[in-house]
Design an enzyme around this catalytic site. Structure first.
Site, mmCIF file in Angstrom:
data_model
loop_
_atom_site.group_PDB
_atom_site.id
_atom_site.type_symbol
_atom_site.label_atom_id
_atom_site.label_comp_id
_atom_site.label_asym_id
_atom_site.label_seq_id
_atom_site.Cartn_x
_atom_site.Cartn_y
_atom_site.Cartn_z
ATOM 1 N N LYS A 222 1.790 -3.500 8.817
ATOM 2 C CA LYS A 222 3.191 -2.591 8.549
ATOM 3 C C LYS A 222 4.329 -3.274 9.113
ATOM 4 O O LYS A 222 4.369 -4.120 10.139
ATOM 5 C CB LYS A 222 2.913 -1.266 9.897
ATOM 6 C CG LYS A 222 4.226 -0.638 9.691
ATOM 7 C CD LYS A 222 4.084 0.562 10.368
ATOM 8 C CE LYS A 222 5.429 1.721 10.469
ATOM 9 N NZ LYS A 222 5.309 2.536 11.416
ATOM 10 N N LEU B 219 1.017 -1.166 0.060
ATOM 11 C CA LEU B 219 0.044 -0.151 0.038
ATOM 12 C C LEU B 219 0.911 1.146 -0.087
ATOM 13 O O LEU B 219 0.565 2.328 -0.476
ATOM 14 C CB LEU B 219 -0.989 -0.144 1.221
ATOM 15 C CG LEU B 219 -2.025 -1.062 1.306
ATOM 16 C CD1 LEU B 219 -2.618 -0.909 2.542
ATOM 17 C CD2 LEU B 219 -3.048 -1.044 0.215
ATOM 18 N N GLY B 220 1.963 1.347 0.716
ATOM 19 C CA GLY B 220 2.881 2.486 0.661
ATOM 20 C C GLY B 220 4.099 2.017 1.596
ATOM 21 O O GLY B 220 4.218 1.242 2.115
ATOM 22 N N GLN B 221 4.964 2.987 1.389
ATOM 23 C CA GLN B 221 6.364 2.845 2.513
ATOM 24 C C GLN B 221 6.416 4.124 3.036
ATOM 25 O O GLN B 221 6.484 5.181 2.499
ATOM 26 C CB GLN B 221 7.385 2.628 1.329
ATOM 27 C CG GLN B 221 7.465 1.108 0.607
ATOM 28 C CD GLN B 221 8.886 0.697 -0.225
ATOM 29 O OE1 GLN B 221 9.247 1.801 -0.600
ATOM 30 N NE2 GLN B 221 8.989 -0.286 -0.001
ATOM 31 N N GLY B 222 6.802 3.943 4.473
ATOM 32 C CA GLY B 222 6.734 5.079 5.229
ATOM 33 C C GLY B 222 8.271 5.024 5.752
ATOM 34 O O GLY B 222 8.995 4.421 5.277
ATOM 35 N N GLY C 19 8.927 1.487 7.758
ATOM 36 C CA GLY C 19 8.539 0.294 7.281
ATOM 37 C C GLY C 19 7.850 0.486 6.114
ATOM 38 O O GLY C 19 7.352 1.414 5.469
ATOM 39 N N THR C 20 7.303 -0.854 5.614
ATOM 40 C CA THR C 20 6.280 -0.729 4.414
ATOM 41 C C THR C 20 4.866 -1.353 4.854
ATOM 42 O O THR C 20 4.828 -2.269 5.826
ATOM 43 C CB THR C 20 7.166 -1.868 3.609
ATOM 44 O OG1 THR C 20 8.201 -1.619 3.169
ATOM 45 C CG2 THR C 20 6.085 -2.309 2.019
ATOM 46 N N VAL C 21 3.778 -0.873 4.310
ATOM 47 C CA VAL C 21 2.698 -1.148 4.711
ATOM 48 C C VAL C 21 1.821 -2.098 3.491
ATOM 49 O O VAL C 21 1.933 -1.693 2.407
ATOM 50 C CB VAL C 21 1.666 -0.177 5.149
ATOM 51 C CG1 VAL C 21 0.362 -0.489 5.382
ATOM 52 C CG2 VAL C 21 2.215 1.029 6.128
ATOM 53 N N ASP D 100 5.030 14.042 13.624
ATOM 54 C CA ASP D 100 5.059 13.825 12.243
ATOM 55 C C ASP D 100 3.820 14.127 11.540
ATOM 56 O O ASP D 100 3.513 13.497 10.508
ATOM 57 C CB ASP D 100 5.813 12.458 11.867
ATOM 58 C CG ASP D 100 6.351 12.489 10.432
ATOM 59 O OD1 ASP D 100 6.661 13.520 9.948
ATOM 60 O OD2 ASP D 100 6.593 11.155 9.967
#
Length: 759
Positions: A451, A429-432, A435-437, A548
């Protein structure tokens, strides 16, 4: 079935199991003698190389092991870091970068011009390339070839980042040159045409280096500045022995190839010769007895047919004689076939049968023991991961604050692997920042977001446990809900509720999605987010600072309700403190400038970040943008300046403004300006922000209701231009409703406006 064949098959099965459980690999010596160091840190040191004079062939192959750090580092010459030595004739090092940097006024700083002087080593022309980085740069690689000086180079000139392409060294911002064959003893030199005066903002230096092509150097425009902090890049040398060729070297007394070896010719341009073991031998060919016979019979797969023959190892090879009862196949001389049947006595049947039964018992017992040891090892590994991932720390935190902590479900690793199709890339779904989701589907068909932390080290574990502790204290409809976690894997996992509509950042900056994001939806999103942050600051048992806040960390559901997420950097604030001194963390563009300079974290830091988010909602611009003039790059400063200079409507999203919402937009903009105050004490609290946005949203809803109410009234009034209609609580021919006393309907615009209350 032939009993002899069954017996042999059982013997083979048992042998394979026992081999898997207890076989050990044979190690071949690589150093000159047992007294010589054969490893420095993670790097093997094979002869002709050595760390002392009596352990190396000569001074060209002499290195030193620097044990001052951990792990120790192998050094060639004065200060070259060696990362690998290959017996195929390659030497991997970390090569220094040539730099020439300038101050903004054009004053040159001290240049770095690396020089390498190793006559025995040649730059690999097949594994390396020469790179020059900069927008006001030219560079040289000066070297010797066939004892003559030689130079290659390239230049890169560009006025801005407009034409610089990320991921490709096209010649704009980055140029590259192939390395000629046979270059030795080289110097790197980087220079500038105009002292970087015109490009100093994004490129204050010229850079030049030789880089290993296998490492896939991937150019990025950020390197124009960030390489200033880099010291080295991986590159490859070719090495060989002396200057003699394979035609003359074996006849020389100083010939170094040992027994069972062949002389090997190095690539074109590399002087000297190399050694390699003959086929069937393995080891260090530069030692007198370094190449030792390989036992092919222990290889996998087996070289002989294990059912019909046995394997005999020989020097440099092997043979496969047939077993009793088998003979060489006349049609295929390398295979064996069963001999013609002969009469067997009962003893010839009973003995193999008894042996077979005994071997079956041994096989079952050995298998049970092996499986038991494997299960025990797996259990210990999961226990190790649980402790490594902060399980004990989490249990301690939960036990210390049971009154405010909700029970967190502990998921099994297999359950989450199945939910994400083994973490398939299509589920990302995305990368923060931490980590990666992944999108997951639980057995009850419930959608979740999982996550997975990027790293498994102690610095990341505290962030992971911190996020669990923070989320267990939050129970709010506009905060993403934590469902549970998994600690028995190598990297820790968090399981959240699945939010269907993606991030706010995507909706703001995607042209199609942004056009459908109306003012009412944007005001709702801002109100929801403010309410969640106010709850965290004032309503939890221990105040929480998010640290954040940005559109990428705000998710939207199908009803455009906001959900605040990603609490990896959040902090709990003790009730007896109003501020915390912390290492500065956050995202540039959203980071509170007061916190950035003082490291003093307060709740007002979230207020500033929230102000930037709402400014993005109003303008559609990014928090930091380098596309336009310098004055427009920082959205917070740009927005505050526009509001102060009465230029707000010039920077708003075009489709947001209408006659009915100008007042609300102006009020929100003024509130954002207060949130973006440089001093924290001048900003409102998050609770004040939430209350003000609630008031404006209530006003928005009230006006929308009135607009619907007046639709029927204005239809009649437009048809009678001489009449101004007023709702006064009786049926006057315009409406029988009495809810809008004090409003006048204009015949021309059909827009409700307040009456002058000067009665």
């Amino acid at each position: 079935m032939d009993l002899r064949r069954m017996f042999l098959e059982l013997v083979i099965c048992v042998a394979v199991i026992l081999s898997a459980m207890g076989a050990a690999a044979v190690a071949f010596p690589i150093a000159k003698s047992p007294h010589c160091q054969d490893r420095c840190g993670d790097v093997p040191v094979p002869y002709p190389f050595g760390t002392t004079k009596n352990c190396s062939l000569d001074d060209d192959f002499l290195m030193r092991c620097d044990s001052s750090g951990h792990p120790p580092v192998l050094i060639a010459g004065k200060n070259l870091n060696v990362t690998n030595i290959s017996m195929n004739g390659e030497l991997d090092i970390l090569m220094y970068i040539a730099k020439q940097c300038y101050m903004k006024n054009g004053t040159a700083l001290k240049p770095n011009r690396p020089r390498i002087n190793y006559p025995a080593f040649t730059i690999s022309n097949t594994k390396n390339k020469f790179f020059t980085i900069g927008c006001d740069s030219y560079a040289y690689l000066n070297a010797f070839r066939n004892n003559e000086s030689f130079s290659i180079g390239c230049m890169s000139i560009c006025k801005s980042l407009t034409n610089v392409e990320n991921g490709s060294c096209t010649g704009i911002g980055c140029c590259q040159v192939d390395i000629p064959k046979g270059l030795k003893n080289f110097t790197l030199e980087a220079r500038s045409y105009y002292n970087h005066t015109y490009v100093s903002e994004f490129n204050p230096c010229s850079f030049a280096f030789v880089a290993k092509e296998d490492d896939m150097f991937n150019f990025s425009s950020s390197y124009l500045k960030s390489l200033q902090g880099n010291e080295s890049y991986p590159m490859v040398f070719e090495w060989a022995i002396g200057n003699e060729t394979c035609e003359t070297a074996p006849n020389k007394p100083e010939y170094v190839c040992g027994g069972n070896t062949l002389c090997d010719v190095p690539p074109e341009g590399v002087d000297g010769y190399r050694c390699k073991c003959k086929e069937g031998y393995k080891g260090n060919p530069y030692l007198s007895d370094g190449c030792q016979d390989i036992n092919e019979c222990e290889a996998d797969p087996k070289p002989c047919d294990i059912i019909t023959s046995r394997c005999n190892n020989t020097d440099g090879g092997f043979t496969c004689p047939c077993l009793d009862g088998y003979e060489v196949d006349i049609n295929e001389s390398t295979s064996c076939r069963l001999k013609a049947r002969t009469n067997r006595s009962k003893i010839n049947i009973i003995i193999p049968l008894a042996i077979s039964i005994g071997l079956i018992v041994l096989f079952v017992g050995g298998s049970s023991l092996y499986c038991g040891l494997k299960r025990r090892k797996l259990f210990k590994l999961k226990e190790k991961f649980f402790q490594q991932n902060g399980g004990l720390f989490l249990q301690q935190k939960l036990s210390n604050d049971r009154t405010s902590m909700e029970t967190v479900k502990i998921f099994r690793a297999k359950e989450l692997e199945k939910a994400t199709n083994n973490y398939d890339e299509s589920r990302v779904l995305g990368q923060g920042s931490y980590g990666t989701v992944y999108r997951g589907v639980l057995p009850d068909n419930k959608l979740v977001a999982i996550k997975k932390s990027k790293f498994c080290d102690q610095s990341q574990i505290e962030q992971f446990i911190n996020e669990v502790i923070v989320l267990t204290q939050i129970n709010h409809r506009n905060v993403v809900k934590l469902l549970g976690c998994c600690l028995e894997t190598e990297v820790p996992l968090l399981v959240y509720e699945f939010i269907t509509n993606g991030t706010l950042s995507k909706h703001i900056h995607d042209k199609v999605l942004s056009s459908s994001l109306s003012w009412e939806k944007r005001l709702k999103i801002a109100t929801d987010t403010a309410g969640a942050l106010a709850y965290m600051h004032f309503s939890t048992s221990i105040p929480i600072i998010h640290r954040d806040v940005k559109p990428a960390n705000i998710l939207l559901d199908d009803n455009y309700s906001a959900k605040v997420s990603d609490f990896g950097t959040s902090r709990l604030v003790p009730l007896d403190q109003t501020q915390l001194t912390t290492l500065v963390q956050g995202t540039l563009g959203y980071l509170d400038p007061e916190y950035f300079h003082s490291s003093q974290l307060t709740e007002k830091s979230d207020v500033y970040s929230f102000g930037v988010v709402v400014a993005e909602l109003l303008t559609g611009k990014k928090a930091l943008s380098f596309d336009g003039p310098e004055i427009d790059r920082n959205l917070a400063m740009y927005f505050s300046s526009a509001v102060k200079g009465d230029r707000l409507h010039q920077i708003l999203e075009v489709h947001l403004v209408s006659d009915g919402n100008i007042y609300e937009i102006d009020e929100v903009a003024n509130l954002v300006k207060r949130c973006l105050s440089v001093r924290g004490e001048d900003r409102p609290t998050m609770k004040e922000v939430a209350m003000e946005l609630d008031r404006l949203r209530s006003m928005e809803k009230h006006q929308l209701g009135e607009a619907n109410l007046y639709t029927e009234e204005t239809d009649y009034c437009v048809k009678t231009p001489a009449i101004h209609c007023f709702n006064i609580g009786v049926d006057d021919g315009c409406s029988s409703t009495s809810t809008t006393v004090g409003y006048e309907v204009s015949m021309k615009t059909q827009v409700s406006k307040p009456l002058d209350d000067g009665r």
